[in-house]
Enzyme design. Structure first.
Site, short mmCIF file in Angstrom:
data_model
loop_
_atom_site.label_atom_id
_atom_site.label_comp_id
_atom_site.label_asym_id
_atom_site.label_seq_id
_atom_site.Cartn_x
_atom_site.Cartn_y
_atom_site.Cartn_z
N CYS A 132 -18.99 4.37 66.49
CA CYS A 132 -19.09 5.85 66.71
C CYS A 132 -19.69 6.21 67.86
CB CYS A 132 -19.93 6.56 65.24
SG CYS A 132 -20.48 8.10 65.54
N CYS A 135 -22.32 9.02 67.57
CA CYS A 135 -23.59 8.72 67.21
C CYS A 135 -24.67 8.06 68.22
CB CYS A 135 -23.50 7.75 65.88
SG CYS A 135 -22.10 8.42 64.74
N ASP A 136 -23.66 6.78 68.77
CA ASP A 136 -24.65 5.87 69.39
C ASP A 136 -24.42 5.96 71.18
OD1 ASP A 136 -25.55 4.77 67.13
OD2 ASP A 136 -23.64 3.49 66.92
#
Ligand code: NAP
Length: 308
Positions: A132, A135-136
């Site tokens: 992701c 997200c990261d």
């Protein structure tokens, strides 16, 4: 006794919830402990009708939830742990709690596919390999990363990651891309992205704590290359989340729920399916939402037919 339980809360589950709520069926949505589906892991959505300026994935999903709640949907923010879909009374367990319902709409979506080599497990989540970028991505400011895949997700992630990373390798096993032309052109025009094609992943290499490089192999010549980097984002598609009820509704050979004709009826009476778990072809937020609407209407007709 509930009349409709919806399992899942992506565009399909929330649209089903909205339609069931507006039909005054007071639906219960088991939204999961990581609710609102895969659009929560994306950035700008430019192809959902009604948003000419685009909309952020998480914002779109929170609006869908708000709309479903406004008309009376109740939410349980945990995962369904067990289902019994046989008979006229469907049973849905969330841990020790049992919910009973006349109908169930399955909308559990799909999850990321992994490359499937042992070294991937070693560095997955928090050690350098992610599924992701949204997200990261921010963890890789001024660092070097790779994106693996040749579809729209890979293109989107590669472009997005150039906001943070100093360099992005896009590793794909073929010369041709499955992604749409406009997304591929965008990637090719981005000076921070280097295409590494046609290469397959041989090994993720690290020091036991963090990923340090990826060994890739040319798909035709067999030439090996080592790419030094700090992070890798796997974006090679998704598989349907149907393990929980795989023996209770008919699935195809890839694990997708089979629906009957143009309806969202599964092989089990009173059980309907909507979204990515039954879509082998289109897999769009808007088609998921559409199937959620149909599933709720099918459930409503089923209830009316039985006088429930
Ligand atoms: P996808 O279209 O199925 O693409 C998966 C990619 O991963 C393919 O290029 C495939 O290679 C590669 N791949 C599969 N297994 C692999 C393996 N074991 N090792 C290496 N490579 C592997 O999946 P997606 O990109 O996640 O997209 C899914 C759907 O969402 C699509 O319909 C897409 O259009 C949509 N989507 C749309 C947007 C947007 O419009 N903004 C953004 C993201 C996704 P091959 O090509 O060689 O098979």
């Amino acid at each position: 006794m509930e009349r409709v339980i919806i399992v899942g809360s992506g565009p399909a589950g929330l649209t089903a919830s909205l339609y069931a709520a507006r039909a005054d069926l007071k639906p219960l949505c088991i939204e999961g402990w990581q609710p609102l589906g895969l659009l929560m892991t994306t950035t700008e959505v430019e192809n959902f009708p009604g948003f000419p300026e685009g909309v952020m994935g998480p914002e779109l999903m929170m609006k869908m939830r708000e709309q479903a709640e406004k008309f009376g949907t109740r939410f349980v923010t945990e995962n369904a742990s067990k289902l019994d879909l046989s008979g006229d009374v469907k049973k849905v367990w969330v841990g020790e709690t049992l919910y009973e319902s006349r109908t169930v709409i399955l909308a559990t979506g799909a999850s990321s596919v992994k490359v499937g080599i042992p070294s991937e497990e070693e560095y997955l989540y928090g050690k350098g390999i992610s599924t992701c970028a949204t997200c990261d991505g921010a963890f890789y400011k001024k660092l070097v990363v790779a994106v693996i895949g040749g579809g729209d997700s890979a293109m989107e992630e590669a472009n997005f990651l150039t906001n943070f990373a100093s360099k992005v390798y896009l590793i794909h096993r073929r010369e041709e891309f499955r992604a749409s032309r406009i997304m591929v052109d965008c990637v090719k025009a981005n000076p921070k992205i280097e295409l590494v094609t046609p290469y397959t992943i041989e090994e993720f290499v690290g020091d036991g704590k963090l990923l340090k490089s990826i060994r890739v192999k040319h798909a035709q010549t067999g030439e090996l290359r080592t790419l030094e980097l700090d992070g890798a984002f796997v974006a090679i598609g998704h598989k349907p989340n149907t393990e929980l009820f795989s023996d209770q509704v008919e699935l195809d050979e890839k694990g997708y729920v089979k629906c009957q004709g143009r309806s969202q009826k599964t092989s089990t009476p009173g059980v309907f399916a909507a979204g990515d778990l039954q879509d082998t072809t289109y897999k769009q937020a808007i088609t998921s939402a559409g199937s959620g609407c149909v599933a709720a209407l099918d459930a409503q007709h089923y209830l009316e037919h039985h006088g429930w």
